[in-house]
Design a protein around this motif. Structure first.
Motif, PDB file in Angstrom:
ATOM      1  N   UNK A   1       0.833  -1.223   0.011  1.00  0.00           N
ATOM      2  CA  UNK A   1       0.158  -0.021  -0.060  1.00  0.00           C
ATOM      3  C   UNK A   1       0.917   1.239  -0.059  1.00  0.00           C
ATOM      4  N   UNK A   2       1.795   1.180   0.691  1.00  0.00           N
ATOM      5  CA  UNK A   2       2.817   2.526   0.939  1.00  0.00           C
ATOM      6  C   UNK A   2       3.560   2.722  -0.503  1.00  0.00           C
ATOM      7  N   UNK A   3       3.893   1.572  -1.021  1.00  0.00           N
ATOM      8  CA  UNK A   3       4.680   1.637  -2.374  1.00  0.00           C
ATOM      9  C   UNK A   3       3.392   2.145  -3.433  1.00  0.00           C
ATOM     10  N   UNK A   4       2.134   1.822  -3.388  1.00  0.00           N
ATOM     11  CA  UNK A   4       1.224   2.408  -4.222  1.00  0.00           C
ATOM     12  C   UNK A   4       1.100   3.945  -4.037  1.00  0.00           C
ATOM     13  N   UNK A   5       1.174   4.133  -2.862  1.00  0.00           N
ATOM     14  CA  UNK A   5       0.855   5.916  -2.499  1.00  0.00           C
ATOM     15  C   UNK A   5       2.111   6.300  -3.037  1.00  0.00           C
ATOM     16  N   UNK A   6       3.551   5.659  -2.744  1.00  0.00           N
ATOM     17  CA  UNK A   6       4.421   6.593  -3.430  1.00  0.00           C
ATOM     18  C   UNK A   6       4.500   6.632  -5.081  1.00  0.00           C
ATOM     19  N   UNK A   7       3.982   5.744  -5.549  1.00  0.00           N
ATOM     20  CA  UNK A   7       3.861   5.888  -7.000  1.00  0.00           C
ATOM     21  C   UNK A   7       2.780   6.870  -7.581  1.00  0.00           C
ATOM     22  N   UNK A   8       1.998   7.164  -6.868  1.00  0.00           N
ATOM     23  CA  UNK A   8       0.685   8.020  -7.195  1.00  0.00           C
ATOM     24  C   UNK A   8       1.207   9.463  -6.687  1.00  0.00           C
ATOM     25  N   UNK A   9       2.149   9.617  -5.815  1.00  0.00           N
ATOM     26  CA  UNK A   9       2.920  10.848  -5.375  1.00  0.00           C
ATOM     27  C   UNK A   9       3.713  11.502  -6.733  1.00  0.00           C
ATOM     28  N   UNK A  10       4.335  10.455  -7.302  1.00  0.00           N
ATOM     29  CA  UNK A  10       5.261  10.752  -8.495  1.00  0.00           C
ATOM     30  C   UNK A  10       4.533  11.220  -9.634  1.00  0.00           C
ATOM     31  N   UNK A  11       3.063  10.770  -9.743  1.00  0.00           N
ATOM     32  CA  UNK A  11       2.277  10.949 -10.954  1.00  0.00           C
ATOM     33  C   UNK A  11       1.929  12.594 -10.900  1.00  0.00           C
TER      34      UNK A  11
END
Length: 86
Positions: free
Chosen positions: A16-26
């Motif tokens: 979940x944390x990794x998913x959030x991190x990817x969304x932040x880069x978008x």
């Protein structure tokens, strides 16, 4: 060998944390900058409590100033009245 296998398995929280991190880069840079500035402004903004304390301190100072001069003038007026002069 056992440790290497155990570390590759991710917990749902890590995923979940990794998913959030990817969304932040978008997000674009201006959006990230605006979010950061908004958070800083919220952190440094004056609260109602601080404003009320400053206003109360000013009010107490003005009342003390007024009371000092009121008492000072009222005692001078009493001293100026001599009953023997009439």
């Amino acid at each position: 060998m056992g440790r290497k296998d155990a570390s590759t398995a991710r917990t749902p929280v890590d995923q979940y944390r990794k998913q959030i991190g990817k969304q932040d880069y978008k997000k674009t840079r201006p959006m990230l900058r605006a979010t950061r500035l908004k958070a800083e402004a919220k952190k440094t903004a004056l609260g109602v409590k601080e404003v009320a304390l400053v206003l109360a301190a000013i009010l107490v100072f003005l009342l003390a100033f007024y009371a000092f001069f009121y008492l000072n003038i009222s005692t001078e007026v009493d001293l100026d009245l001599d009953p023997d002069e009439n």
